[in-house]
Enzyme design. Structure first.
Site, PDB file in Angstrom:
ATOM      1  N   GLY A   1      -4.692   6.843  41.197  1.00  8.82           N
ATOM      2  CA  GLY A   1      -5.679   7.501  42.052  1.00  8.82           C
ATOM      3  C   GLY A   1      -5.100   7.702  43.434  1.00  8.82           C
ATOM      4  N   SER A   2      -5.986   7.762  44.416  1.00  8.05           N
ATOM      5  CA  SER A   2      -5.536   8.091  45.771  1.00  8.05           C
ATOM      6  C   SER A   2      -4.910   6.874  46.446  1.00  8.05           C
ATOM      7  CB  SER A   2      -6.725   8.583  46.589  1.00  8.05           C
ATOM      8  OG  SER A   2      -7.718   7.588  46.617  1.00  8.05           O
ATOM      9  N   THR A   3      -4.080   7.148  47.424  1.00  2.29           N
ATOM     10  CA  THR A   3      -3.424   6.082  48.165  1.00  2.29           C
ATOM     11  C   THR A   3      -4.466   5.219  48.882  1.00  2.29           C
ATOM     12  OG1 THR A   3      -1.395   7.340  48.346  1.00  2.29           O
ATOM     13  CG2 THR A   3      -1.738   5.644  50.010  1.00  2.29           C
TER      14      THR A   3
ATOM     15  N   LYS B 187     -11.876   2.013  33.127  1.00  2.00           N
ATOM     16  CA  LYS B 187     -12.918   2.582  33.995  1.00  2.00           C
ATOM     17  C   LYS B 187     -12.509   4.004  34.349  1.00  2.00           C
ATOM     18  CE  LYS B 187     -14.331   3.310  37.879  1.00  2.00           C
ATOM     19  NZ  LYS B 187     -14.741   4.721  38.124  1.00  2.00           N
TER      20      LYS B 187
ATOM     21  N   CYS C  56      -1.000  15.110  40.854  1.00  5.94           N
ATOM     22  CA  CYS C  56      -0.326  14.211  41.804  1.00  5.94           C
ATOM     23  C   CYS C  56       1.072  14.714  42.104  1.00  5.94           C
ATOM     24  CB  CYS C  56      -0.278  12.803  41.226  1.00  5.94           C
ATOM     25  SG  CYS C  56       0.411  12.746  39.580  1.00  5.94           S
TER      26      CYS C  56
ATOM     27  N   GLU D  67      -0.306   3.815  40.954  1.00  7.29           N
ATOM     28  CA  GLU D  67       0.256   5.182  40.845  1.00  7.29           C
ATOM     29  C   GLU D  67      -0.596   6.044  41.751  1.00  7.29           C
ATOM     30  OE1 GLU D  67       2.826   6.058  39.086  1.00  7.29           O
ATOM     31  OE2 GLU D  67       3.060   4.427  37.641  1.00  7.29           O
TER      32      GLU D  67
ATOM     33  N   GLY E 238      -5.979   2.892  46.432  1.00  7.46           N
ATOM     34  CA  GLY E 238      -4.941   1.922  46.067  1.00  7.46           C
ATOM     35  C   GLY E 238      -4.916   0.746  47.031  1.00  7.46           C
TER      36      GLY E 238
ATOM     37  N   GLU F 203      -1.939  15.197  51.608  1.00  7.87           N
ATOM     38  CA  GLU F 203      -2.147  15.619  50.222  1.00  7.87           C
ATOM     39  C   GLU F 203      -3.447  16.423  50.160  1.00  7.87           C
ATOM     40  OE1 GLU F 203      -3.327  12.735  47.167  1.00  7.87           O
ATOM     41  OE2 GLU F 203      -1.969  13.742  45.779  1.00  7.87           O
TER      42      GLU F 203
HETATM   43  P1  NAD Z   1      -9.708   8.181  43.659  1.00  8.68           P
HETATM   44  O1  NAD Z   1      -8.733   7.218  44.249  1.00  8.68           O
HETATM   45  O2  NAD Z   1     -10.841   8.635  44.488  1.00  8.68           O
HETATM   46  O3  NAD Z   1     -10.359   7.572  42.323  1.00  8.68           O
HETATM   47  C1  NAD Z   1      -9.579   7.048  41.285  1.00  8.68           C
HETATM   48  C2  NAD Z   1     -10.367   5.966  40.574  1.00  8.68           C
HETATM   49  O4  NAD Z   1     -10.682   4.937  41.496  1.00  8.68           O
HETATM   50  C3  NAD Z   1     -11.692   6.444  39.994  1.00  8.68           C
HETATM   51  O5  NAD Z   1     -11.922   5.816  38.765  1.00  8.68           O
HETATM   52  C4  NAD Z   1     -12.699   5.973  41.019  1.00  8.68           C
HETATM   53  O6  NAD Z   1     -13.978   5.732  40.475  1.00  8.68           O
HETATM   54  C5  NAD Z   1     -12.079   4.680  41.500  1.00  8.68           C
HETATM   55  N1  NAD Z   1     -12.479   4.317  42.860  1.00  8.68           N
HETATM   56  C6  NAD Z   1     -12.810   5.145  43.885  1.00  8.68           C
HETATM   57  N2  NAD Z   1     -13.161   4.427  44.978  1.00  8.68           N
HETATM   58  C7  NAD Z   1     -13.056   3.122  44.629  1.00  8.68           C
HETATM   59  C8  NAD Z   1     -13.276   1.906  45.313  1.00  8.68           C
HETATM   60  N3  NAD Z   1     -13.689   1.869  46.593  1.00  8.68           N
HETATM   61  N4  NAD Z   1     -13.063   0.748  44.653  1.00  8.68           N
HETATM   62  C9  NAD Z   1     -12.651   0.759  43.358  1.00  8.68           C
HETATM   63  N5  NAD Z   1     -12.436   1.885  42.657  1.00  8.68           N
HETATM   64  C10 NAD Z   1     -12.624   3.053  43.289  1.00  8.68           C
HETATM   65  O7  NAD Z   1      -8.818   9.375  43.151  1.00  8.68           O
HETATM   66  P2  NAD Z   1      -9.278  10.702  42.405  1.00  8.68           P
HETATM   67  O8  NAD Z   1      -9.955  11.584  43.394  1.00  8.68           O
HETATM   68  O9  NAD Z   1      -9.994  10.359  41.156  1.00  8.68           O
HETATM   69  O10 NAD Z   1      -7.856  11.307  41.991  1.00  8.68           O
HETATM   70  C11 NAD Z   1      -7.056  11.976  42.877  1.00  8.68           C
HETATM   71  C12 NAD Z   1      -5.929  11.112  43.399  1.00  8.68           C
HETATM   72  O11 NAD Z   1      -5.217  10.525  42.313  1.00  8.68           O
HETATM   73  C13 NAD Z   1      -4.891  11.917  44.161  1.00  8.68           C
HETATM   74  O12 NAD Z   1      -4.522  11.240  45.313  1.00  8.68           O
HETATM   75  C14 NAD Z   1      -3.734  12.011  43.179  1.00  8.68           C
HETATM   76  O13 NAD Z   1      -2.481  12.243  43.768  1.00  8.68           O
HETATM   77  C15 NAD Z   1      -3.812  10.703  42.488  1.00  8.68           C
HETATM   78  N6  NAD Z   1      -3.128  10.742  41.191  1.00  8.68           N
HETATM   79  C16 NAD Z   1      -1.943  10.066  41.064  1.00  8.68           C
HETATM   80  C17 NAD Z   1      -1.246  10.111  39.856  1.00  8.68           C
HETATM   81  C18 NAD Z   1       0.061   9.366  39.685  1.00  8.68           C
HETATM   82  O14 NAD Z   1       0.461   9.154  38.553  1.00  8.68           O
HETATM   83  N7  NAD Z   1       0.733   8.961  40.744  1.00  8.68           N
HETATM   84  C19 NAD Z   1      -1.766  10.830  38.780  1.00  8.68           C
HETATM   85  C20 NAD Z   1      -2.985  11.506  38.943  1.00  8.68           C
HETATM   86  C21 NAD Z   1      -3.667  11.442  40.157  1.00  8.68           C
END
Ligand code: NAD
Length: 501
Positions: free
Chosen positions: A248-250, A195, A306, A271, A253, A405
């Site tokens: 994605g974001s904490t 996804k 990240c 992650e 997560g 962040e």
């Molecule tokens: P995000 O958490 O908003 O989204 C990530 C994914 O989760 C997307 O596919 C999104 O559609 C999905 N998502 C969003 N809300 C959801 C929900 N309520 N239920 C299920 N899925 C949902 O993050 P973003 O804005 O896409 O990316 C930025 C974040 O990702 C930053 O916090 C960054 O630090 C982190 N990141 C971490 C790493 C790592 O390896 N640690 C790498 C890249 C990015």
């Protein structure tokens, strides 16, 4: 086959290719393009604010279909039962196809999320091809265990694929993150529902089509487009997903842990975000390089990294010299159209994200930090979401810019007097993804890197990386490890078999 890698091109070439590009808009489920139930969402290009495509918006029904296709392929299809060397060959064919279509994939990434196309091509796509190749080559090199046991019994400890894996990934490195999840899962014999983020579905949908072309059987890699709270949530709560790998974001997560708790207790690998410290000691072997790397690190990929070294912790004795050099670089960096190969920093991913980043800039002003560069939107006439590279110094340790962040090109500078104070400041964060350290003294390097709570510590460098080393964080940066043979642990179960002889 490594053709297609010599392209690149001029600004005009990339603009022409963008006009001619076919954009994928349907899910890929069970080997076919599926438009789903008719709901769509707009993908807007950050370079000019224009709608690029209307893409199928997956919900519960589409998630069910994608998981069912992956389930069938796992339970009844050839993939988990294929000789590992053959699975590996298919992944290496996919690596070949990624290289062959490197310009097209780079263009899709650049258009959908704003990364300079030259960086998409030369950095991201190289990593994507390398990831599929590395796990393809690893697939038949794995060995199981037969521990020493009493003479009348034999015990085997084998690794088996977990089953159906859902991979939910962000937009900042759309295909690298997708490859880091899917390549080891596929090498292990799992089937996958990927996804992509709603901001960047186009490159992932194209990757899915290339996987089919590479010979992955139907249903082995499905791509489900859609919004996080709908498609992502449906996968998180799905009873037939065995493991879920998330980057994605904490905050999101946390949702995935709840989804698992409320459904089938699927294992969830996280992650997450970061607020990485980059510590410059006065004995750094090359202060100019330390400053140049600090600037490169925070502005690369628009700061949407990240691991971005977003806290520059610099010793008072060298602070002026280092910070002045970073500020000078911020002021000369070329912000512009990501399709222009001369551009060094593109737009932020969405208008809403730029507003969020500007909110952090406002908070830094309110909390008393001093603005040294940037701090404002730019290139309004383009309709794109551009922001100037931004540096604040005199950032207080308890201020919002030191703790939150930003995920944008905003650097927070803090000054310290002793290595102990630097470590204290560095560890004073809920995050623990990465850290940088600049010193010529071997003992200091080892002592401090042991004391830093981070998944990766870079000494006299930043963002070094290869497939052979694991990547991931500690604390609220998550716990999973992508890359290296360790990533396979996420996608395999250990089985013990006792045989009475
Ligand atoms: P995000 O958490 O908003 O989204 C990530 C994914 O989760 C997307 O596919 C999104 O559609 C999905 N998502 C969003 N809300 C959801 C929900 N309520 N239920 C299920 N899925 C949902 O993050 P973003 O804005 O896409 O990316 C930025 C974040 O990702 C930053 O916090 C960054 O630090 C982190 N990141 C971490 C790493 C790592 O390896 N640690 C790498 C890249 C990015």
């Amino acid at each position: 086959m490594t053709g297609g890698t010599q392209h690149g091109g001029t600004y005009e070439d990339w603009q022409r290719r963008a006009r001619e590009l076919a954009l994928p808009t349907a899910h890929l489920i069970g080997g076919t393009q599926e438009p789903g139930g008719g709901a769509t969402f707009e993908v807007v290009s950050p370079r000019d604010g224009r709608v690029l495509a209307e893409v199928a918006a997956g919900g519960d029904a589409e998630a069910d279909a994608a998981v069912a296709a992956a389930r069938r392929a796992f339970d009844h299809g050839p993939w988990p039962r294929t000789a590992p060397a053959d699975r590996g060959r298919a992944l290496q064919r996919l690596a070949d196809l990624v290289e062959l279509h490197r310009d097209e994939l780079a263009l899709l990434i650049s258009l959908e999320m704003g990364k300079p196309v030259a960086e998409a091509r030369d950095i991201e796509l190289r990593a994507v091809a390398a990831t599929f190749r590395w796990y393809g080559q690893l697939a038949d090199k794995l060995v199981d265990e037969a521990p020493h046991t009493p003479g009348d019994a034999l015990a085997l400890v084998t690794r088996e694929p977990v089953g159906v894996v859902a991979a939910v990934v962000p937009w900042n490195f759309p295909l690298t993150m997708a490859a880091w999840k899917t390549a080891p899962a596929l090498a292990a014999g799992c089937t996958v529902v990927l996804k992509p983020a709603e901001q960047s579905p186009l490159s992932a949908l194209r990757l899915g089509a290339l996987a089919a072309e590479a010979g992955l059987p139907d249903g082995v890699l499905n791509v489900l487009a859609g919004q996080g709270p709908e498609a992502g949530r449906a996968l998180g709560r799905h009873p037939d997903v065995d493991a879920l790998a998330f980057t994605g974001s904490t905050g999101v997560g946390r949702h995935f842990l709840r989804y698992a708790a409320d459904s089938n207790l699927k294992r969830v690998w996280l992650e997450l975000g970061g607020k990485s410290p980059n510590i410059v000691l006065p004995d750094a072997p090359d202060l100019d390089r330390a400053a140049a790397t600090a600037a490169w690190g925070i502005f690369f990929n628009q700061g949407e990294m990240c691991t971005a070294p977003s806290r520059l912790l610099v010793h008072r004795a060298v602070a002026d010299r280092v910070v002045d050099a970073v500020v000078a670089r911020a002021r000369t960096l070329r912000v512009g159209d990501p399709l222009d190969p001369a551009t060094e920093m593109g737009p932020l991913v969405t208008a809403a994200h730029r507003e969020r980043v500007l909110g952090h800039v406002g908070a830094a002003h309110e909390d008393g930090a001093r603005l040294r560069a940037g701090g404002a939107a730019t290139l309004a006439e383009t309709g794109g979401h551009y922001l100037l590279p931004t540096v604040f110094d005199r950032v207080a340790a308890d201020s919002r810019l030191a703790r939150d962040e930003v995920f944008g090109p905003v650097l927070a500078v803090q000054v310290f007097d002793t290595p102990e104070e630097a470590v204290r400041l560095a560890n004073d964060s809920v995050y623990g993804l990465a850290a940088g350290l600049w010193t010529a003294d071997l003992s200091t390097a080892h002592r401090m890197s042991r004391a830093l709570r981070a998944g990766t510590v870079w000494v006299n460098c930043y963002e070094e990386g290869g497939l052979e080393v694991p990547f991931g964080g500690v604390k609220q940066s998550g716990h999973g490890r992508d890359k290296s043979a360790h990533a396979l642990d996420k996608y395999t179960d250990l089985k013990t078999t006792w045989i009475r002889l």
